[in-house]
Design an enzyme around this catalytic site. Sequence first.
Site, PDB file in Angstrom:
ATOM      1  N   HIS A  45       0.810  -1.220   0.000  1.00 33.00           N
ATOM      2  CA  HIS A  45       0.000   0.000   0.000  1.00 33.00           C
ATOM      3  C   HIS A  45       0.844   1.271   0.000  1.00 33.00           C
ATOM      4  O   HIS A  45       0.298   2.363   0.004  1.00 33.00           O
ATOM      5  CB  HIS A  45      -0.908  -0.017   1.234  1.00 33.00           C
ATOM      6  N   ASP A  46       2.170   1.136   0.055  1.00 31.48           N
ATOM      7  CA  ASP A  46       3.047   2.313   0.091  1.00 31.48           C
ATOM      8  C   ASP A  46       3.774   2.542  -1.223  1.00 31.48           C
ATOM      9  O   ASP A  46       4.570   3.474  -1.328  1.00 31.48           O
ATOM     10  CB  ASP A  46       4.105   2.151   1.201  1.00 31.48           C
TER      11      ASP A  46
HETATM   12  O1  ISL Z   1      11.840   4.135   6.880  1.00 37.36           O
HETATM   13  C1  ISL Z   1      11.244   4.579   5.960  1.00 37.36           C
HETATM   14  C2  ISL Z   1      11.927   5.032   4.752  1.00 37.36           C
HETATM   15  O2  ISL Z   1      13.251   4.613   4.725  1.00 37.36           O
HETATM   16  C3  ISL Z   1       9.816   4.737   5.898  1.00 37.36           C
HETATM   17  O3  ISL Z   1       9.525   4.234   4.655  1.00 37.36           O
HETATM   18  C4  ISL Z   1       8.943   4.038   6.885  1.00 37.36           C
HETATM   19  O4  ISL Z   1       9.477   2.931   7.477  1.00 37.36           O
HETATM   20  C5  ISL Z   1       7.656   3.669   6.214  1.00 37.36           C
HETATM   21  O5  ISL Z   1       7.198   4.733   5.460  1.00 37.36           O
HETATM   22  C6  ISL Z   1       6.646   3.360   7.236  1.00 37.36           C
HETATM   23  O6  ISL Z   1       5.434   3.052   6.621  1.00 37.36           O
HETATM   24  C7  ISL Z   1       4.450   2.610   7.459  1.00 37.36           C
HETATM   25  O7  ISL Z   1       4.163   3.537   8.491  1.00 37.36           O
HETATM   26  C8  ISL Z   1       3.603   4.757   8.064  1.00 37.36           C
HETATM   27  C9  ISL Z   1       2.408   4.563   7.136  1.00 37.36           C
HETATM   28  O8  ISL Z   1       2.056   5.787   6.550  1.00 37.36           O
HETATM   29  C10 ISL Z   1       2.693   3.558   6.049  1.00 37.36           C
HETATM   30  O9  ISL Z   1       1.552   3.327   5.282  1.00 37.36           O
HETATM   31  C11 ISL Z   1       3.176   2.310   6.716  1.00 37.36           C
HETATM   32  O10 ISL Z   1       3.397   1.253   5.816  1.00 37.36           O
HETATM   33  C12 ISL Z   1       3.192   5.503   9.303  1.00 37.36           C
HETATM   34  O11 ISL Z   1       2.488   4.678  10.161  1.00 37.36           O
END
Ligand code: ISL
Length: 540
Positions: free
Chosen positions: A316-317
């Site tokens: 989802h990211d």
């Molecule tokens: O560490 C990172 C980049 O090097 C970040 O990517 C981080 O670990 C990541 O974005 C975390 O994502 C997760 O937590 C977020 C949320 O928005 C994301 O959807 C989730 O997958 C905050 O809770």
Amino acid sequence: MSKWWKNAVGYQIYPRSFMDSNDDGIGDLKGIQEKLPYLKELGIDFIWLNPIYQSPNVDNGYDISDYQAINPEFGTLEDLKELLIAAHKLGIRLIMDLVVNHTSDQHPWFIESKKSKDNPYRDYYLWADATPEKMPNNWQSFFGGSTWTYDANTKQAYFHVFAKEQPDLNWKNPAMREEIYQMIRWWLDFGIDGFRLDAISHIQKEPWDFKITDNPWAPFMNVAGIETYMAELRDIFRSYDIMTVGEASGVNSKTAPFWTNEESGYIDMIFELEHQVRTGEPGFELGDLMGFKKVMSRWQKDMQPMGWNALYTDNHDNPRSNSTFGNETRESATALATAYMLLRGTPFIYQGQELGMTNFPFESIEEVNAADSLAAYHAWLEKGLSPEEALRLTTHWTRDHSRTPMHWTDFGGFSTNLPWMKINPNTDKINVALQQADPFSPFNYYKKLITLRRSFPVFIDGSYHIELAKHPKVWAYTRKLKSEEAYIITNLSDQPQTVTLPNRWVNAPVTILLANYQDPSWGKTTTLRPFEAMVVKKDA
Ligand code: ISL
Ligand code: CA
């Protein structure tokens, strides 16, 4: 404890966009329950649900205001119980997101914490002296801007690695930790089968005067001292028959075995974030397939002696892999699937990936939802870019690409109401109904791949060896378990590629177990067509 998750295939559900049962345009728990037979048909063993807890939705559920309540948009706790029972009846387990690096700023703990410096909840979060002009340090948050937000009432600032509505919890506080641990036990006693630990490598921070040199995230990525908290978590997890997968950026392939080994590891497996390699100018980046191969291969090798991988291409990211790594064809969708699903580890499929769903053609900023993308858009505008250019730069790589509703039918079939995000117009060509009926669809290929993985122990326990290591377009590897040996080869390009295969593989009797073209051939000199993939096994 049994290691059921070693043979298992996971399926990630983004609940807002999977299936809407009450036609309010938002996916929900009952919708998921309706679609369990679909998941059973695909052949998956467990579901990972993105957050469904009570939340003001600043970050779509990753900002939790009550850990033990369900967001009414998704249903009720009873709905979840029913879903769990129904899934278990089909032999499908269910794991939930565990978001404990931060809460919502609407969580009762934070509401208390903000009230005064001597509030009993003050130390549940991270506060430091500041002025409106001067924050405690210059660290930057993942979502842009300072990691600090000033509070005029108490003349201090609080710390957040994500949005300002997501204040970080203070893991140094044992009382806070104890409450989190009680909550974790409560969910495990509820009967869920495990957790995906969100942003878990960020729970420990460097002292506020730590000086950043090259990596801006260094002060809160896998910082020394995290071991204490991870060990406490492990002791809880190990008293249940569950699985745990950590999103642990900054834990590299050399340290990951320490995190995931069977004897003393904190969690069962890790999602590494390194393989999402991109090359090119901002706004024009493409996925770098050989970067992907190199990173995945290194993780396979480094984890081999004593670690376990979580395998994925989509979530989802990230935008859709069939668009960023593939060329939006059934061949690229199935080649990518072949490449990663037969590696050593537990594979995850993100909803719609099994159909080869593609990126969304954004035309307006109104179609964008993710908070970080909206912030980026406004930052581009402030830099003087035109709205068109800002939109293109923002949407080229936005995580919203993967958050549009699931394609069930020609018209979407997700909801009869206007969905919370637009449906990709190509749902008329890429959808479940069409693909179930088409024996050569990505969906049916995924089914075969899952069956194949389950049929031969070599795909679970076999060792990994890279083949044709230097090839610039092909990813080939072998898996070996005693006398069982398999050769997996994928052309990760849209051009034909000719390879020379080793004699011990072309002279031996072999069977092509699976291929994504209908007339595959295997010989000393083999020309692979665009995104052609084959799985070959030595005959016993
Ligand atoms: O560490 C990172 C980049 O090097 C970040 O990517 C981080 O670990 C990541 O974005 C975390 O994502 C997760 O937590 C977020 C949320 O928005 C994301 O959807 C989730 O997958 C905050 O809770
Ligand atoms: Ca709904």
